[in-house]
Write a protein that holds these residues in place. Structure first.
Motif, PDB file in Angstrom:
ATOM      1  N   GLU B 640     -16.990 -39.155 -10.279  1.00 39.22           N
ATOM      2  CA  GLU B 640     -17.761 -40.383 -10.477  1.00 39.22           C
ATOM      3  C   GLU B 640     -18.724 -40.289 -11.653  1.00 39.22           C
ATOM      4  O   GLU B 640     -18.850 -41.211 -12.437  1.00 39.22           O
ATOM      5  N   ASP B 641     -19.398 -39.146 -11.749  1.00 43.64           N
ATOM      6  CA  ASP B 641     -20.378 -38.992 -12.817  1.00 43.64           C
ATOM      7  C   ASP B 641     -19.745 -39.150 -14.186  1.00 43.64           C
ATOM      8  O   ASP B 641     -20.307 -39.757 -15.083  1.00 43.64           O
ATOM      9  N   GLU B 642     -18.569 -38.545 -14.316  1.00 45.12           N
ATOM     10  CA  GLU B 642     -17.864 -38.623 -15.592  1.00 45.12           C
ATOM     11  C   GLU B 642     -17.516 -40.072 -15.893  1.00 45.12           C
ATOM     12  O   GLU B 642     -17.727 -40.567 -16.996  1.00 45.12           O
ATOM     13  N   LYS B 643     -17.007 -40.762 -14.886  1.00 48.03           N
ATOM     14  CA  LYS B 643     -16.664 -42.166 -15.077  1.00 48.03           C
ATOM     15  C   LYS B 643     -17.895 -42.944 -15.497  1.00 48.03           C
ATOM     16  O   LYS B 643     -17.851 -43.777 -16.400  1.00 48.03           O
ATOM     17  N   ARG B 644     -18.986 -42.666 -14.831  1.00 51.68           N
ATOM     18  CA  ARG B 644     -20.206 -43.390 -15.129  1.00 51.68           C
ATOM     19  C   ARG B 644     -20.632 -43.162 -16.575  1.00 51.68           C
ATOM     20  O   ARG B 644     -20.977 -44.099 -17.285  1.00 51.68           O
ATOM     21  N   SER B 645     -20.557 -41.898 -16.999  1.00 51.21           N
ATOM     22  CA  SER B 645     -21.039 -41.630 -18.354  1.00 51.21           C
ATOM     23  C   SER B 645     -20.086 -42.236 -19.385  1.00 51.21           C
ATOM     24  O   SER B 645     -20.523 -42.754 -20.418  1.00 51.21           O
TER      25      SER B 645
END
Lengths: 243, 976
Positions: B640-645
């Motif tokens: 998720e974090d990667e997607k968010r960034s």
């Protein structure tokens, strides 16, 4: 208290250099608890003998011991305790002449060579800053490998002590390596002076000693080991003293 | 259908015949606080709050923005800064560790740190790059896959050729060798160690050293150190030697520190001696102990351990006499001449310089002497002994020569530290005399101040050219020069010739790895001083070298660094992308993870530096490509974090795209972007916002009245949103966007579109799950849902009824959905919605609405106060209130009296605010509700009191005078 000294040479009987006896406490009762009794001795050699520095060698042993006896009434055993104490000479006030020595080692200067022709060519020069050494100061000097056909493997300083003593069978001489210090390892750069530096080990050296019965002397060997395992040794007698 | 459900429950047909008539304008006038101008220069929400002015309190506005904390303290100092005034421990520590010289990793006893800090005048400054910074680099660079061995010569000395001629009694011999034995008579030889094993073994030795020390086995500790330093005379697996040096000198550092601290602690009786102690402060026992160490070390037979171990405890000379260190350093320096192997010797010099810099940095002479001795013995490197060794170990000369670099760099760095230019020039001259020896030249460029090198860059290039081709690789020389030029500038006129000369050599480097290592360095110089033209040429050259055989695959870190440097210097993206070779260069990053990293770094720079929105087709095309790459990397496994960034970066890009007045182009960009970024929900959401914004912008441009063309366009915008929203998975995103888009459609007079949005929102409502995940935690959705419904209700006021649907079609639709929704058990949410619908209905029955949308006729105009419409509203109100009262009853029966009280009070407040309490029945109901809410004593007395006060105040208005009668009937009986 009793003060005894032993000097044993070869298997010869020990020679007594000093012996004195004092009473540190008058007969009486020692009070309970810890009792300290101060005492002092003048160190006076026996007869025409001289006192030498404490020294433990192979053949020669100079040892000073202190024994304390406590005599006790009939039913109790007497008590006795012995311990060694060290003796150092008063440093001599006189100035030591260092007497430096220069040396050059080539195949030609060597003795004890079986086949001089098989020897590789080399020239090694150097000097010792002093052969009359102060025992507390290091032995110093320099050594230059000017050229060498065969690579050098190692250069070492070998400190040797020679004890000689006379006894019934004639006289005995014993050389002991007491310290070996490597000053060069591998094929050192030619032409570049390499320092000679060696601290005299405290336990195994003493000022050079020469008496009628025995001698303790020191020598240093500069040992050059070549890569083909030729061993070249140059010997320098040293005179050690305490200033 | 709506009718049937909501009409049967007509229990309390009494009230809301008329909602209270409101005169919104007059009320607003009454409520408005005295306006107080806010001094913006004075105010900032993040400024420390200092409330001294009573005016600002009364003013309300200022008070409310600066948060409640303003009332609690008049002067609120920043607690952090006051606590740490003047002595921020972190920065102190940082400063200390910066000036701290080598071996941070091992010498961090706090005593030592503290002591060192105060020896400032004898310390090297922060501008001296410490050994600790080099350690890691050396360990990473000099590695091997060959098998290593550790031979701890336990007693093996006996067999060595070192016992010549003279007779040696066994007894003495044993005594002499005592020092060399770790465990008497045993020999431990560890063969076939991998590099990692080796490192581990050495670390074990380091540990056993510490253990031996702490268990008071000082002799054993010394033995370990001697054995370890002996390993440094072993040059087998020579390419590992620099790393071995690092590992073993770590142990020596440990030992040196232990001995120093031990003797230091011996002096600290009765109280610690000052850090700047002199020999007189040292007691005899400490001196004797110290002297003993030196005697023991002086009798170590072998040269290399004797040298290293004495160097390790160099600092202890301070205990013995004032001049000890300055006498010892030259002696040890000369002693290194006895080491035949030039590599072993140069590292020994490096160690001595390191210790020297640490203990007595002011003693420059020994540093210089080390360097001159190094020069004097330089020819050794090319001697037969070395060459034979290399043949046996199968190591190439260039590789061999690079083994020297860390040591020579270090020695030169010590020599050059704060050295006058004259000395550096002399050093350079001496190097030249050795025939421009490349190895030395390389270290000179590394170690001397970059400014010094940069000022003579042209000379250096000359010297590099003069160097012997064979031996030390030239690209390394240019690499070192480039490194200096990256931080200091050569004279302006020389820059271009320098670049040309350098690149002439670099481009000829055959090995791609060597090439890129060097090229990467020079990119910095190129970017710093030249334009896109030169950088483009450099990129072209890099592509040319790295493409064959996919050489780029092994050079991603360097290529990434090239990219980073370009991005550091080129912030103008139209210039950047107009570089012909930039995108082809980007294409070399073919490994997905690296590619995405690079794209991210490009986008980060773009977002940080792009000031103006852009429509530049070059930028848009390129960045779309970059963003698409990022987007396409998303798969089922992406966290998720990667997607968010990633989404954040893409959104940043979308926000920066503006086609100005060309709205259609903008819309078609959004269409394209939607197709491109369909897997990242936040991007889709951003696009919907962008399109909504576009519609509003169109409205603004048209001054609120659309032409046929713009009307069609805003409808197209609405259509875009309408078909995009359903693709979102987040239900609340969908709801809010439906509502928002509906509002936008309404604002743009697209009534049927607005209707469709709102209807869609209502129809989605039943799908709202009871729990949703918020930041990874499951939470009840109820509060979010209530929020949404409330804001939905407030929008409904201005939505005109659909001509083909019944009256209040959307309101009833919403209420039906609310009724059918499966609320949580024991929840009052449904009833709360009913209560909050009452104000809406009251507002709808007004003659003139609280708010309207320009050019959109709300129900007020549509029905013009038609009695039927008003009656419909009343009926609906009755139904709602009936539902609420029913619910109150059920609560009375259960254990829900507290909830009952709260709900009753809430309905009371609503009636009070919105109902016409002149109606007796309604008035009675209000009083009953008041009593009900107070019956069980669960209500908040303070609220009650305040409510009563409010009613009192209201009653003073002529049209609300009836409230004073009611007031008499409301009592605070709960207090009892």
């Amino acid at each position: 208290g009793k003060f005894v000294n032993d000097l044993s040479i070869c298997r010869a009987s020990p020679i007594q250099l000093i012996s004195s006896n004092i009473e540190v406490a008058k007969p009486g009762k020692v009070p309970g608890g810890k009792t300290e009794i101060p005492f002092e001795f003048p160190l006076q050699a026996k007869g025409n003998k001289m006192l030498y520095e404490t020294y433990h060698g192979v053949f020669v042993n100079i040892q000073y011991t202190l024994r304390c006896d406590m005599r006790r009434p009939l039913l109790a055993k007497d008590l006795s305790k012995t311990c060694e104490f060290m003796l150092h000479c008063q440093p001599q006030k006189s100035k030591v002449q260092p007497t430096p020595v220069d040396f050059t080692i080539t195949p030609e200067t060597l003795q004890n060579v079986k086949e001089r022709t098989s020897l590789p060519k080399f020239v090694i020069r150097g000097h010792l800053d002093a052969t009359n050494c102060v025992i507390t100061q290091p032995l110093t000097g320099e050594l230059v490998v000017e050229s060498s056909e065969v690579a050098i493997k190692s250069i070492e300083l070998q400190l040797v002590r020679v004890e000689t003593c006379g006894c019934a069978e004639g006289y005995a001489r014993d050389a002991t390596e007491i310290q070996n210090i490597q000053i060069a390892e591998g094929d050192v750069c030619h032409g570049l002076p390499i320092p000679i530096y060696m601290v005299f080990p405290r336990l195994f050296t003493c000022p050079t000693l020469e008496t009628t019965n025995f001698k303790v002397e020191f020598e240093v060997n500069v040992v050059i080991v070549l890569h083909d395992d030729h061993l070249i040794t140059e010997n320098f007698p040293l005179k050690l003293c305490r200033v | 259908m709506l009718e049937t459900r909501f009409h049967s429950i007509a229990l309390y047909s009494v009230f809301f015949r008329h909602a209270r008539v409101r005169k919104y304008g007059a009320e607003l006038q009454r409520c408005r606080l005295d306006a107080v101008p806010v001094d913006l220069g004075d105010y900032h929400p993040l400024k420390p709050i200092t409330v001294t002015d009573s005016r600002s309190r009364r003013g309300g506005r200022k008070g409310s923005t600066s948060s409640s904390s303003s009332s609690s303290s008049s002067v609120a100092p920043d607690p952090l800064s006051s606590m740490l005034e003047g002595t921020d421990p972190l920065s102190l520590f940082a400063a200390a560790s910066a000036s701290e010289t080598p071996t941070l990793s091992h010498s961090s006893s706090s005593v030592e740190l503290g002591r060192k800090r105060r020896e400032n005048e004898e310390e090297v400054g922060a501008d001296f790059e410490p050994w600790s910074a080099k350690r890691g680099e050396i360990l990473a660079r000099f590695t091997t896959t060959e098998k290593l061995s550790i031979n701890l010569f336990m007693g093996s000395d006996k067999n060595k050729a070192s016992s010549p001629s003279s007779a040696v009694s066994e007894k003495v011999r044993t005594r002499l060798e005592e020092l060399d034995d770790l465990e008497e008579g045993s020999q431990r030889e560890l063969l076939n160690l991998s590099q990692q094993d080796y490192v581990n073994r050495i670390e074990e030795l380091n540990q056993s050293l510490k253990e031996a020390w702490s268990s008071d086995q000082k002799v054993k500790a010394l033995k370990i150190v001697i054995q370890c330093s002996k390993l440094l005379s072993d040059t087998s697996v020579i390419q590992f030697y620099p790393s071995k040096f690092v590992l073993i000198t770590d142990i020596l550092d440990t030992f040196g520190r232990l001995v120093y601290e031990r003797i230091w602690s011996m002096c600290s009786d009765p109280r610690p001696i000052p850090d700047s102690f002199s020999v007189e402060d040292v007691n005899d026992t400490a001196k004797e102990t110290c002297l003993n160490w030196f005697f023991k070390i002086a009798s170590i037979r072998e040269l290399i351990p004797r040298l290293y171990v004495e160097a390790a405890i160099l600092k202890c000379n301070r205990f013995l006499n004032k001049t000890g260190i300055q006498e010892t350093l030259p002696r040890l320096t000369a002693m290194i001449r006895g080491i035949g192997d030039p590599l072993v010797a140069v590292y020994a010099r490096a160690y001595l310089c390191r210790v020297g810099m640490e203990v007595a940095p002011h003693l420059k002479d020994s540093l210089n002497k080390n360097f001159f001795d190094l020069l004097a013995s330089f020819r050794q490197i090319h001697g037969d002994t070395v060459q034979n060794q290399l043949v046996i170990q199968r190591v190439e000369i260039p590789v061999y020569l690079t083994l020297y670099s860390p040591a020579i760099h270090w020695i030169l760095q010590c020599v050059a530290y704060r050295a006058p230019d004259v000395l550096l020039t002399e050093m350079m001259e001496r190097c030249k005399k050795l025939g421009n020896n490349a190895l030395l030249l390389n270290s000179v460029m590394w170690a001397f101040r970059p400014e010094f090198v940069a000022a003579r860059a042209t000379d250096f290039i000359g010297m590099i050219k003069d160097c012997d081709e064979a031996g030390f690789p030239k690209h390394l020389l240019f690499g070192s020069l480039g490194r200096s030029l990256a931080c200091a500038d050569p004279p302006e006129s020389e820059r271009l010739p320098i670049l040309n000369e350098a690149w002439k050599v670099i481009t000829k480097v055959r090995s791609p790895q060597d090439y890129i290592n060097c090229a990467e360095i020079w990119v910095e110089f190129t970017c710093r001083h030249f334009t896109k033209r030169e950088v483009n040429t450099v990129l072209a050259d890099i592509i040319k070298h790295m493409t064959p055989d996919r050489a780029f695959e092994d050079a991603y870190p360097q290529l990434q660094s090239v990219m980073k440097k370009i991005l550091t210097y080129f912030h103008n993206f139209s210039v950047l992308f107009s570089m012909e070779k930039f995108l082809p260069f980007l294409d070399m990053f073919q490994k997905d993870s690296v590619r995405v990293e690079v794209c991210k770094s490009i986008m980060e720079v773009f977002i940080k530096h792009q000031q103006e929105p852009t429509r530049d087709p070059v930028i848009l095309n390129a960045l779309l490509h970059v963003c698409k790459t990022m987007h396409d990397s998303v798969n089922a496994l992406t966290v998720e974090d990667e997607k968010r960034s990633l989404a954040l970066l893409i959104n940043g890009f979308i926000r920066m795209v503006s086609f100005g007045r060309d709205f259609e182009q903008q819309l078609s960009f959004c269409v394209e972007a939607r197709a491109t970024f369909c897997n990242l929900e936040p991007v889709i959401i951003q696009l919907i916002h962008t399109v909504n914004q576009l519609a509003m912008e169109t409205r603004r441009v048209m001054g609120g009245s659309h032409s046929r063309k713009t009307a069609a366009f805003v409808r197209a915008c609405a259509a875009y949103s309408f078909i995009t929203i359903p693709s979102l998975t987040s239900i609340f995103s969908r709801l809010h966007l439906y509502l928002l888009s509906g509002q936008v459609a309404l604002a743009n007079q697209c009534l049927s579109q607005a209707d469709a949005f709102l209807k869609a929102a209502v129809s989605v409502l039943p799908e709202v799950p009871r729990t949703i995940s918020v930041e990874g935690k499951q939470r009840s959705s109820e509060a979010f849902l209530l929020d949404f419904i409330n804001s939905f209700l407030s929008t409904l006021l201005v939505v005109p009824d659909h001509p083909e649907q019944g009256v209040l079609y959307l309101v009833r639709g919403l209420l039906n959905m609310v009724q059918d929704y499966t609320w949580e058990d024991n929840s009052d949410a449904k009833v709360r919605v009913y209560i909050s619908a009452l104000p809406l209905l009251a507002a709808m029955s007004q003659e003139s609405y609280l708010y309207t949308i320009p050019k959109v006729d709300s129900n007020e105009t549509l029905y013009g106060g038609d009695p039927k419409f008003v009656a419909e509203i009343s009926r609906l109100c009755e139904t709602l209130i009936g539902q609420v009262l029913d619910h109150l009853k059920t609560l009375g029966r259960e254990e829900g009296v507290r909830r009952q009280g709260s709900l009753a009070f809430s309905l009371f407040s609503t009636l009070l605010a919105h109902g016409d309490l002149r109606n007796n029945k309604l008035n009675q109901l209000a009083v009953n509700l008041w009593n009900l809410s107070h019956k069980n004593g669960h209500c908040d007395t303070r609220t009650s009191v305040r409510t009563l006060e409010h009613i009192k105040q209201q009653a003073q208005q002529p049209e609300l005078s009836h409230l004073s009668d009611m007031l008499l009937r409301l009592s605070l009986q709960s207090r009892a």
